[in-house]
Scaffold this motif. Structure first.
Motif, PDB file in Angstrom:
ATOM      1  N   ARG A 127       0.833  -1.219   0.000  1.00 31.26           N
ATOM      2  CA  ARG A 127       0.000   0.000   0.000  1.00 31.26           C
ATOM      3  C   ARG A 127       0.858   1.256   0.000  1.00 31.26           C
ATOM      4  O   ARG A 127       0.479   2.281  -0.535  1.00 31.26           O
ATOM      5  N   ARG A 128       2.009   1.180   0.659  1.00 34.58           N
ATOM      6  CA  ARG A 128       2.869   2.364   0.744  1.00 34.58           C
ATOM      7  C   ARG A 128       4.099   2.246  -0.167  1.00 34.58           C
ATOM      8  O   ARG A 128       5.049   3.003  -0.019  1.00 34.58           O
ATOM      9  N   GLU A 130       6.480   2.847  -3.133  1.00 35.66           N
ATOM     10  CA  GLU A 130       6.660   3.874  -4.149  1.00 35.66           C
ATOM     11  C   GLU A 130       6.913   3.182  -5.487  1.00 35.66           C
ATOM     12  O   GLU A 130       7.488   2.102  -5.514  1.00 35.66           O
ATOM     13  N   GLN A 629      16.318   5.162   5.935  1.00 40.31           N
ATOM     14  CA  GLN A 629      15.394   4.055   5.714  1.00 40.31           C
ATOM     15  C   GLN A 629      15.508   3.547   4.283  1.00 40.31           C
ATOM     16  O   GLN A 629      15.923   4.273   3.391  1.00 40.31           O
ATOM     17  N   THR A 634      10.017   1.103   4.687  1.00 39.16           N
ATOM     18  CA  THR A 634      10.193   2.222   5.616  1.00 39.16           C
ATOM     19  C   THR A 634       9.682   1.838   7.000  1.00 39.16           C
ATOM     20  O   THR A 634       8.908   0.878   7.125  1.00 39.16           O
ATOM     21  N   PRO A 635      10.084   2.556   8.022  1.00 39.73           N
ATOM     22  CA  PRO A 635       9.587   2.246   9.371  1.00 39.73           C
ATOM     23  C   PRO A 635       8.060   2.217   9.429  1.00 39.73           C
ATOM     24  O   PRO A 635       7.477   1.380  10.114  1.00 39.73           O
ATOM     25  N   LEU A 636       7.432   3.124   8.695  1.00 38.82           N
ATOM     26  CA  LEU A 636       5.969   3.130   8.720  1.00 38.82           C
ATOM     27  C   LEU A 636       5.428   1.838   8.119  1.00 38.82           C
ATOM     28  O   LEU A 636       4.471   1.237   8.636  1.00 38.82           O
ATOM     29  N   VAL A 638       7.011  -1.053   8.036  1.00 36.74           N
ATOM     30  CA  VAL A 638       7.315  -2.130   8.988  1.00 36.74           C
ATOM     31  C   VAL A 638       6.302  -2.105  10.131  1.00 36.74           C
ATOM     32  O   VAL A 638       5.754  -3.134  10.524  1.00 36.74           O
ATOM     33  N   ASN A 639       6.036  -0.908  10.608  1.00 34.18           N
ATOM     34  CA  ASN A 639       5.081  -0.743  11.696  1.00 34.18           C
ATOM     35  C   ASN A 639       3.714  -1.298  11.317  1.00 34.18           C
ATOM     36  O   ASN A 639       3.094  -2.053  12.068  1.00 34.18           O
ATOM     37  N   GLU A 640       3.260  -0.947  10.138  1.00 33.49           N
ATOM     38  CA  GLU A 640       1.930  -1.411   9.723  1.00 33.49           C
ATOM     39  C   GLU A 640       1.933  -2.909   9.414  1.00 33.49           C
ATOM     40  O   GLU A 640       0.928  -3.586   9.598  1.00 33.49           O
ATOM     41  N   ILE A 642       3.761  -5.071  11.032  1.00 35.23           N
ATOM     42  CA  ILE A 642       3.703  -5.734  12.342  1.00 35.23           C
ATOM     43  C   ILE A 642       2.262  -5.743  12.842  1.00 35.23           C
ATOM     44  O   ILE A 642       1.748  -6.766  13.298  1.00 35.23           O
TER      45      ILE A 642
END
Lengths: 648, 343
Positions: A127-128, A130, A629, A634-636, A638-640, A642
């Motif tokens: 989804r994120r 690029e 990153q 990206t961290p975002l 990875v966060n999502e 998880i």
């Protein structure tokens, strides 16, 4: 919100046997942003790929997740599929539900739940994502081959004959490697030097090959297609153009040291030519054994040198070269004497290793091809050959099989019998491994025609007694103890990666396996590639190999190198690191930690060299400030991911 | 014993000579025993400077503010800042240099040796005085502290009221300085990780219970983060907001933040906060103990950092803050690094 399509692969029963693939597709179809979800028996097949293409077109998908095997296998396939339907290749991601799920679980319900979580988290990632374009770089159309044994020679010739320039770097004064030391080669018994020297001459005369002997790779930087190499050219103190090979210098040199070429069976002077057919044909002054370069210390060789070829002022030289591909063919060494003391190796002069025996057999050897004991120069009448000396012994020595010893021991025993008709050859073996064209027949010839006595068992003790070497062992087939009063013992010592190969591997950043052999990228499918792109492996540096195998791999490595050198430009994955300048404090930890030297500090901030960056993410994991990153990880994201894995 | 007059003389001199912009030091407070930071610009103000066992602060914290201030100035004064440091604080300067947060020319270091004492633990002192209020505390002649209370002056052996970290100190005199005040006395610390023994000896479930009780207390005031000279990130992971914005990122997503943890002080989130902080300080913490001192809930935060300091020492023979040129712990790799703890 993106429009994502999900394609769940059965992989026959590889996945579908443990994961309810229909349920995965059904559950994913309910997930936010998913507009298409279906399963298919082999998504990688042509019809399977067409399903993806059609779905992208019909449902106007802008991103694709294929739940299938590891991305190392089919990521490229599906990215190309997506691209052919008009998507950016980097809008396609793989959810690995085979290696990381179906293959490692038994419980269908739990495995299905995990597969759903893995796929959902990949949807969150894509989804994120690029849209990215590959990074393109030019190619330096030149190769470097490290190691001038048979493998390196073969690679260099193949490359040069294709039309590419080659730098062949060899640390010894001459090329030829171990093969030039051998007497005759199995299973045809043709003379090793006779078949190798034409190739050596071809190397020396080839207009495309720049031969750098007595040289070592000192430093390397750059990346596939564009390596920068620093080569240290050690001084030989002899001008090869002036040297007429008159041999006057060795007659006056007062120093005698063991001759490496004859493995210490003879001596050589401090100034020497390794062997008569050496390439380049010139003398070398070995500074380590020379009493001193000042005429005051000795200077005898320069005094007698009529053509004035000896130059004591010669200095080490650093040569810088740019190459597009590198072939590492650093070969092998025998297992060290000090480590094999149980067989009296290094203690009794008549206990020899395989290469020493080759020199005794060789027509150019210290005995001119006569088999004589080193201790008293008598013809040995009873010779014991011991196989697996150091190999296949995980407790004390090497766990692996050195592969070439079964064959060369049969050859040694056979050649011994050809030289000493009334002698007796015994071979102690664990078992005989003679897989190879005409290899088994060769061993049978040794037994049947030449009367070599094969004894299945291990030697327990070797000691000297009354001028004989007592060999105690057991024949495990009859269960009887065996005692032989031998005149000579030949050990089929294990082969190891050549000394210094580990340091070179570190410089080149190519991996080694647990035994120190250079690691191939994939044991089956990429056997000549190293893990670093643009660097290839040839010969016994990668694993013990006989000559035909080394030559085959050398040609394979050359072909791989050519596949790079023949390109106009190379393309590099754009999933590289990116610095958030606002957050970077310039602490430099990423610079230190980067295994590819892709990072540097510029004006107190980290800067990524996108061409060098492999996108491994080590910098991102190290950065305390989350200021760097990797694109599309990206961290975002990875966060999502998880959160999705946890069911959120 | 450290001579305060010597410190004042040095401070006054560098201000007079214009060597420094200002000096970060300490002056007495009108409220309580502990002094307060002083930023001295004029040579005549050096008289305000104090140095006594209550000078617990790690003043390197203010180098962070100085850097930020300087970054905003159009024509910044490039002169260094004078800073008064103890041994432990000087290690912090080394870490900041190692991380290139400051340059050596940014600071003029007035280093003070703790000699055979250190700084006091207010709580230990209060216990010792049994309710009496200490008005003033000074260094005594014989490794003791002279405490002034309403009943007059009393002497207490420093060892009895020293803070825990001073008892385990690895740098009782500055390891980097421009001027050294006091002597490089010899001191033997038998076990610099002694305070850990109490917790390390507990079985895992007891240890977990201990930490759960402690961490549960946290009200997430972030005092520990604010006081730490190593917590200089412009954006803390606790309140991370950055993410990639692409042309097609909708507004609602732009407003979305990465939430690695919730802000509310509940058990699980508190654990994440404290563990992330401890891990981010591995190989960087120099054990100034300020985080634990400022904690209003008495959480033994120092133990977490100390444990990681011990691991770094035992596994990788790494100590933070003794060499500004060494590569940092987490970014350096040696062939002989142990691997047996990787399972």
């Amino acid at each position: 919100m993106k429009r994502t399509g999900i394609f769940v692969c059965h992989c026959g029963i590889n996945i579908a046997g443990t994961v309810d693939v229909k349920k995965v597709a059904k559950e994913l179809s309910k997930h936010k942003g998913v507009v298409h979800a279906e399963d298919y028996v082999y998504v990688c097949s042509d019809p399977g790929q067409n399903i993806i293409i059609n779905a992208i077109k019909e449902k106007k998908l802008d991103s694709v997740v294929v739940a299938c095997c590891s991305p190392t296998l089919h990521e490229t396939t599906f990215r190309n599929t997506s691209k052919s339907a008009g998507l950016n290749a980097f809008q396609c991601e793989i959810a690995n539900i085979r290696e990381q799920c179906s293959w490692v679980h038994k419980d269908m319900e739990k495995a299905t739940d995990k597969a759903i979580r893995i796929t959902k988290s990949t949807v969150q990632r894509v989804r994120r994502n690029e849209s990215l374009e590959p990074i393109s770089v030019p190619v330096t159309r030149k190769a470097m081959v490290i190691g001038g044994g048979i493998a390196g020679i073969q690679s260099a010739l193949d490359l040069a004959n294709t039309g590419f320039e080659v730098i062949l770097v060899e640390r010894a004064p001459s090329i030829g490697g171990h093969m030039i030391q051998l007497s005759e080669t199995f299973p045809t018994l043709d003379c090793s030097q006779c078949i190798l020297t034409p190739k050596m001459v071809e190397v020396s005369k080839h207009p495309k090959i720049k031969l750098m002997t007595y040289s070592e790779v000192q430093d390397i930087s750059g990346y596939v297609g564009n390596f920068k190499v620093k080569i240290l050219k050690k001084p030989t103190y002899v001008d090869p153009d002036k040297c007429t090979l008159c041999d006057e210098c060795t007659k006056v040199c007062p120093v005698v040291v063991p001759n490496e070429f004859d493995l210490g069976l003879t001596g050589r002077r401090a100034i020497y030519i390794p062997f008569p057919q050496a390439i380049p044909a010139t003398f070398t002054l070995d500074i380590k054994s020379c009493p001193g370069l000042l005429p005051i210390a000795c200077g005898k060789c320069a005094d007698v040198c009529e053509p004035d070829a000896i130059d004591y002022d010669m200095k080490p030289e650093i040569v810088e070269e740019e190459v597009g591909a590198i072939i590492v063919a650093t070969g092998y060494d025998l297992y060290e004497k000090e480590l094999l003391t149980e067989y009296g190796y290094g203690k009794y002069p008549d206990v020899l290793d395989g290469l020493q025996f080759e020199r005794l057999l060789s027509a150019s050897g210290p005995t001119m091809g006569k088999i004589l004991r080193p201790s008293d120069h008598k013809v040995p009448k009873e010779v014991v050959f011991i196989q697996c000396a150091g190999s296949r012994d995980p407790e004390l020595h090497c766990a692996y099989c050195s592969k070439i010893c079964c064959m060369y021991t049969a050859k040694h025993a056979m050649l011994y019998k050809h030289h000493v008709h009334d002698g007796q050859a015994y071979v102690f073996y664990i078992d005989i491994r003679s897989g190879g064209k005409d290899y088994e027949e060769f061993v049978q010839r040794a037994v049947e025609n030449d009367g070599v006595l094969y004894l299945r068992g291990k030697v327990s003790k070797i000691f000297e007694d009354n001028g004989k070497i007592k060999v105690w062992g057991v024949d495990t087939l009859t269960g009887k103890d065996i005692e032989i009063d031998a005149d000579m013992v030949v050990l089929a010592t294990a082969t190891r990666p050549s000394k210094g190969a580990d340091e070179l591997a570190k410089k080149l950043k190519i991996a080694m396996d647990k035994d120190g052999f250079l690691a191939e990228a994939h044991p089956k499918l990429r056997p000549v590639e190293s893990v670093t792109s643009g660097m290839f492996l040839a010969g016994a540096a990668q694993a013990p190999k006989d000559i035909p195998e080394a030559v085959a791999q050398a040609s394979g490595a050359a072909a791989k190198a050519i596949s790079i050198l023949s390109q106009d430009r190379l393309y590099h994955a754009p999933t590289v690191a990116k610095v958030n300048i606002n957050l970077c404090t310039g602490c430099g930890m990423c610079v230190q930690v980067c295994p590819y030297d892709a990072l540097s500090l510029k004006d107190g901030k980290a800067e990524v060299n996108e061409v060098l960056c492999e996108g491994c993410g080590t910098c991102s994991a190290t950065c305390l400030r989350a200021a760097i990153q990797v694109k599309n990880m990206t961290p975002l994201q990875v966060n999502e991911m998880i959160k999705a894995s946890l069911g959120g | 014993m450290v001579n305060l007059e010597e410190l004042k003389k040095e401070a006054s001199q560098i201000l007079k000579e214009g060597k420094v912009k200002y000096i970060i030091g300490l002056q007495s407070s009108s409220n309580g025993l502990l002094p307060v930071p002083a930023f001295i610009k004029n040579p005549e103000d050096v008289e305000k400077l104090v140095w006594n066992p209550a000078c617990v602060y790690n003043l390197t914290l203010f180098l962070r503010d100085e850097k930020r201030r300087k970054a905003k100035e159009k024509e910044p004064d490039e002169k260094p800042v004078g800073i008064i440091v103890k041994g432990c604080d000087s290690r912090a300067i080394n870490v900041l240099l190692q991380e290139e947060f400051i340059k050596r020319d940014d600071v003029y270091i007035l280093g003070i040796s703790c000699e055979n004492t250190g700084v006091l633990d207010e709580k230990k002192l209060a216990k010792k005085l049994k309710g009496k209020k200490a008005e003033k505390v000074e260094f005594g002649e014989k490794d003791d502290f002279v405490i002034t209370t309403e009943d007059g002056k009393i002497k207490i052996a420093a060892q009895e009221v020293l803070s825990e970290r001073c008892l385990e100190c690895k740098a009782h005199f500055p390891v980097i300085y421009d001027v050294l005040i006091g002597e490089k006395t010899k001191r033997n610390i038998e076990n610099p990780f002694k305070s850990l023994e109490r917790i390390e000896s507990l079985p895992p479930e007891e240890r977990w219970k201990f930490w759960k009780e402690q961490i549960d207390k946290c009200i997430r005031c972030y005092a520990c983060r604010s006081v730490c000279p190593m917590c200089y990130c412009d954006e803390c992971v606790v309140d991370t907001i950055s993410f990639v914005v692409t042309p097609d990122t909708p507004a609602e997503e732009k407003a979305q933040k990465i939430k690695w943890l919730e802000k509310s002080p509940v058990s699980s989130e508190n654990f994440v906060y404290h563990f992330v902080r401890a891990i981010h300080l591995t190989g960087r913490c120099i054990d100034c103990g300020e985080c634990e001192r400022v904690c209003p809930l008495d959480i033994p935060i120092r133990f977490l950092n100390k444990k990681l300091e011990k691991e770094a020492k035992e596994l990788f023979d790494y100590e933070a803050g003794f060499d500004p040129d060494q590569p940092s712990l987490v970014s350096s790799f040696k062939d002989e690094d142990p691997e047996d703890f990787i399972r």
